[in-house]
Design a protein around this motif. Structure first.
Motif, PDB file in Angstrom:
ATOM      1  N   ARG A 684       0.689  -1.377   0.079  1.00  0.00           N
ATOM      2  CA  ARG A 684      -0.010   0.190  -0.113  1.00  0.00           C
ATOM      3  C   ARG A 684       0.894   1.142   0.161  1.00  0.00           C
ATOM      4  O   ARG A 684       0.509   2.294  -0.611  1.00  0.00           O
ATOM      5  CB  ARG A 684      -0.948  -0.048   1.545  1.00  0.00           C
ATOM      6  N   TYR A 687       1.295   2.807  -3.517  1.00  0.00           N
ATOM      7  CA  TYR A 687       0.207   3.637  -4.418  1.00  0.00           C
ATOM      8  C   TYR A 687      -0.586   4.653  -3.260  1.00  0.00           C
ATOM      9  O   TYR A 687      -1.002   5.689  -3.783  1.00  0.00           O
ATOM     10  CB  TYR A 687      -1.068   2.748  -4.754  1.00  0.00           C
ATOM     11  N   ALA A 690       1.300   7.516  -4.070  1.00  0.00           N
ATOM     12  CA  ALA A 690       1.037   8.455  -5.299  1.00  0.00           C
ATOM     13  C   ALA A 690      -0.353   9.090  -5.445  1.00  0.00           C
ATOM     14  O   ALA A 690      -0.463  10.266  -6.014  1.00  0.00           O
ATOM     15  CB  ALA A 690       0.752   7.014  -6.319  1.00  0.00           C
ATOM     16  N   VAL A 696       4.905   8.249  -8.094  1.00  0.00           N
ATOM     17  CA  VAL A 696       4.676   6.786  -8.031  1.00  0.00           C
ATOM     18  C   VAL A 696       6.059   6.261  -7.583  1.00  0.00           C
ATOM     19  O   VAL A 696       7.232   6.842  -7.989  1.00  0.00           O
ATOM     20  CB  VAL A 696       4.774   6.343  -9.623  1.00  0.00           C
TER      21      VAL A 696
END
Length: 789
Positions: A684, A687, A690, A696
């Protein structure tokens, strides 16, 4: 009392009341939000006298206080006047980055000693902190005297956990603890018809507590001694709460008529000597708003050296405000006109309403003196103790359950210098059945007094309570377990002594104490909880003792690492790492979910031979490793393949399924997640960053390192002795099909094999899911277009 300037205290009391009221008002005058901001002007007002007397004339810097949740504006007003809180925060109640709705030791800028908000928990947190101080005094030497005080609302005493804490033998004799009950006789929605104060006092007395009260103020008490005063006292005592409360909202003749309704002629005769205004001032003179009486009552509690105290302070909700006595004033707000009138009555103007006192005034000097004594110092990091990587070395032979391995590792840690003497264990009457026996035999049971073992010297278990013991045995209360763990886990923050607390509990009953567990984590306490035995693998015990959703709870709570090992050395490594984690900057608490299922250690030995000790330990701590690898020399190209992902006690079934699948012509890699929580958080992290920053993170997660790109199109079969959704995220993480096997029904008594079959997590169930998965596979075209092309 001669050294206390009561007039100056009353001046401070009035300013605290104004600031607390205005803090709530400012929060609700900010730009409109989608939902109500809220606040509690009336509930704060009932606490102003209690807290003014405490902070400005009673407590010292060593004392610890838990503040009634709805009185947070009073706390912030006091911290502002004493110099700890900057003026800029006063208009930020319930605003992000500002003052929290309820006192928070982790979120507020003026750090409180205890977070409160889930009623009932803050009420007893200082009680268990006092127990922690007593334990530390016996083990590291006596420190400066400290008092532990809980400020609670009367309706809060409806919470059962308070009575569980009061009744537990471990809290007996704590003379440095005082609970002050704000007896305003109102709950959230109404005046309570019968608060049963007499009954509550009897409960405390029967538990061995010192019971004190501040019921009537000095003026009213003096009036009772006058001719016909006894009739006045009897009349007031006999009034219903609703009838008495309404007096605060009445004036002049209306108040006189209401007060004298049904009164004895002697009362009518007595009151004839008072005009209407003087009568209201007299009959509403409650002890909870008499600063001198409060201080005398607090000091009477200090004289009780050998038992806790409770003070029933009779107050009025909305005291000093136009809201006083209104049965529906819990969330009511002063109107702008009422606020302006109140400000003027305090001698303030809009330009001065947020001012502190003149530093040269008597009140200003008191505030400065109190601030220098009680305001919070900057926090000091917890120490890093010499916790070893392993307590017992590697175990590679025989059959051992993880619960048994935990008991052995813990007993070995007792002999580690600088670590063993810092470990303290506790359990709610399940010490032996959670394998704490070996540890207890080494370190003993804690009691603040020496106690007879009653012939226990001839037993295998040495149970002789003494001040030197390091195990605290509780009664059967999971709430008490987690409340005590939370306060032991704040040993460094509250008492300047770092402890390594470990609690054991039957895994399904983690949920019984969940509120207190969350409370401890929210307070940033650091501890280890061992839930054992877990799952339907505890087969003969039946559904009442078989946990299913605790794995999900462990993975979802902030500030908590959850791990579920299968092999003895994994337990050892994870336990030692968890102990070290308690002192690391930004470290977390740990939840170990264990089992009584004996497991053959040979598969672990094979993995150890492949990875080496350092390599395997690193993977175990990161969240998991490849327990059975089909991509070695025996891998057969062209055969369908699946990845079986398991955790904890299901490892033998996963391996058995892989063997059977091999006979069916299907390759199966078995990945054992020693910590599904850490594996999930590793995935996790990429992302989540992100989503918040637009950046990213290219670093692969631990799960992606375990399952390389060449294997990620394989179907995943997850199997867990827990709810099936606990591992259901893995298919999304890998971008492939997943078949989730888990326990999604209540258990029952039976054998392990019977219950695994009944709940769909047996080796046969894994094989069937894998065969279905490979039968549904489309031919793989390595040159196929990327998804979305």
């Amino acid at each position: 009392m001669s050294t206390v300037d009561l007039e100056a205290l009353r001046t401070i009391e009035r300013r605290v009341l104004w600031l607390a009221t205005r803090i709530v008002d400012a929060a609700n005058r900010r730009a409109k939000t989608q939902i109500k901001v809220g606040g509690h002007q009336a509930s704060s007002a009932s606490m102003v006298s209690i807290m003014t007397a405490l902070w400005f004339a009673h407590i010292t810097g060593e004392d610890k206080v838990a503040v009634k949740p709805h009185a947070s504006p009073v706390y912030h007003a006091i911290k502002y006047l004493t110099g700890e809180l900057d003026r800029s925060y006063l208009t930020t109640l319930r605003q992000r980055g500002g003052l929290q709705a309820y006192p928070s030791r982790t979120k507020d800028p003026d750090v409180s000693d205890f977070s409160t908000g889930s009623v009932g928990l803050g009420a007893v947190a200082p009680l268990f902190s006092a127990l922690t101080r007593r334990y530390l005094d016996h083990h590291v030497g006596e420190s400066s005297p400290a008092r532990f005080i809980a400020l609670v609302g009367d309706a809060e005493l409806d919470e059962g956990n308070i009575w569980e804490a009061i009744a537990d033998p471990t809290t007996k004799g704590l003379g440095n603890f005082t609970m002050v009950v704000d007896l305003n006789r109102q709950s959230l929605d109404r005046v309570i018809p019968d608060i049963a104060a007499i009954r509550l006092k009897r409960f405390f007395a029967d538990a061995g507590w010192h019971v004190a009260e501040a019921k009537y103020g000095s003026r009213l008490t003096a009036a009772f001694a006058l001719p016909d005063g006894d009739a006045l006292e009897a009349h007031i005592d006999s009034m219903a709460n609703e009838a008495y409360q309404q007096l605060f909202g009445l004036e002049d003749s209306a108040l006189r008529a209401a007060f004298l309704h049904g009164a004895d002629p002697a009362v009518v005769r007595f009151t004839a000597e008072y005009d209407d205004r003087a009568l209201k001032s007299l009959v509403t003179d409650l002890g909870g708003h008499d600063l001198g009486l409060l201080l005398r009552t607090y000091r009477s509690c200090d004289a009780e050296r050998d038992r806790p105290s409770v003070v029933f302070a009779y107050t009025i909700k909305g005291w000093g405000l136009p809201l006083a006595g209104d049965a529906l004033n819990h969330a009511a707000m002063l109107t702008p006109e009422q606020l302006e009138g109140f400000r003027a009555s305090c001698g303030l103007e809009p330009s001065t309403e947020w001012d502190r006192f003149d530093p040269e005034s008597t009140a200003g000097r008191i505030c400065a003196s109190v601030g220098g004594e009680i305001n919070n110092p900057l926090p000091v990091p917890r120490p890093l103790l010499p916790v070893p990587d392993s307590a017992r070395g590697t175990t590679t032979t025989g059959t051992v359950s993880t619960q048994e391995a935990f008991g052995r590792a813990l007993a070995s840690l007792a002999d580690v210098d600088g670590v063993g003497d810092r470990i303290v264990t506790t359990a709610p009457d399940v010490s032996i059945s959670t394998n704490l026996g070996g540890w207890i035999n080494k370190v003993g049971v804690y009691s603040h007094t020496e106690r007879d073992d009653h012939g226990g010297a001839d037993r295998l278990l040495k149970w002789a309570p003494s001040p030197q013991g390091q195990h605290i045995e509780l009664g059967i209360s999971e709430m008490n377990l987690f409340m005590l763990l939370g306060q032991l886990g704040l040993g460094h923050d509250h008492h300047d002594e770092h402890l390594l607390p470990i609690g054991t509990v039957y895994d399904p009953f983690v949920l019984r104490g969940l509120d207190a567990l969350i409370y401890g984590l929210y307070n940033d306490a650091k501890f280890i909880v061992v839930g054992t035995p877990s799952g339907v693998t505890l087969a003969p015990e039946g559904g009442a003792h078989q946990s299913t959703i605790t794995a999900s709870v462990g993975a979802e709570l902030p500030g908590l690492h959850y791990a579920e090992p299968a092999y003895a050395t994994e337990v050892d490594w994870l336990l030692c790492d968890a102990l070290a984690e308690l002192g690391r900057p930004g470290g977390a608490s740990t939840y170990l979910r264990l089992s009584t299922r004996p497991i053959d250690q040979a598969p672990f030995a094979a993995a150890l031979a492949r990875y080496g000790e350092a390599g395997l330990r690193s993977q175990v701590l990161a969240g998991g490793y490849r327990l059975l690898d089909t991509n070695g020399d025996e891998d057969r190209p062209g055969r369908p393949a699946v990845t079986i992902i398991t955790s904890g006690a299901m490892a033998p079934d996963a391996l058995a399924a892989a063997t059977e699948l091999d006979q069916e012509g299907v390759d199966a890699t078995v990945v054992h997640l020693t910590s599904p929580d850490r594996a999930y958080r590793s995935w996790r992290a990429g992302y989540a960053a992100a989503a918040t920053t637009g950046t990213v993170i290219r670093r692969p997660s631990h799960l992606h390192r375990l399952i390389p790109a060449s294997e990620r199109r394989r179907p995943v079969i997850s199997v867990h002795d827990a709810a099936s959704h606990s591992l259901a995220w893995i298919g999304s993480a890998l971008g492939t099909q997943q078949y989730t096997l888990g326990v999604d029904r209540f258990g029952e008594s039976g054998t392990i094999a019977e219950l695994h079959e009944a709940t769909g997590i047996s080796a046969g169930n894994i094989v069937n899911a894998a065969l279905v998965a490979v039968s549904e596979l489309d031919p793989i075209d390595d040159d196929a277009a990327e998804p979305g092309a």
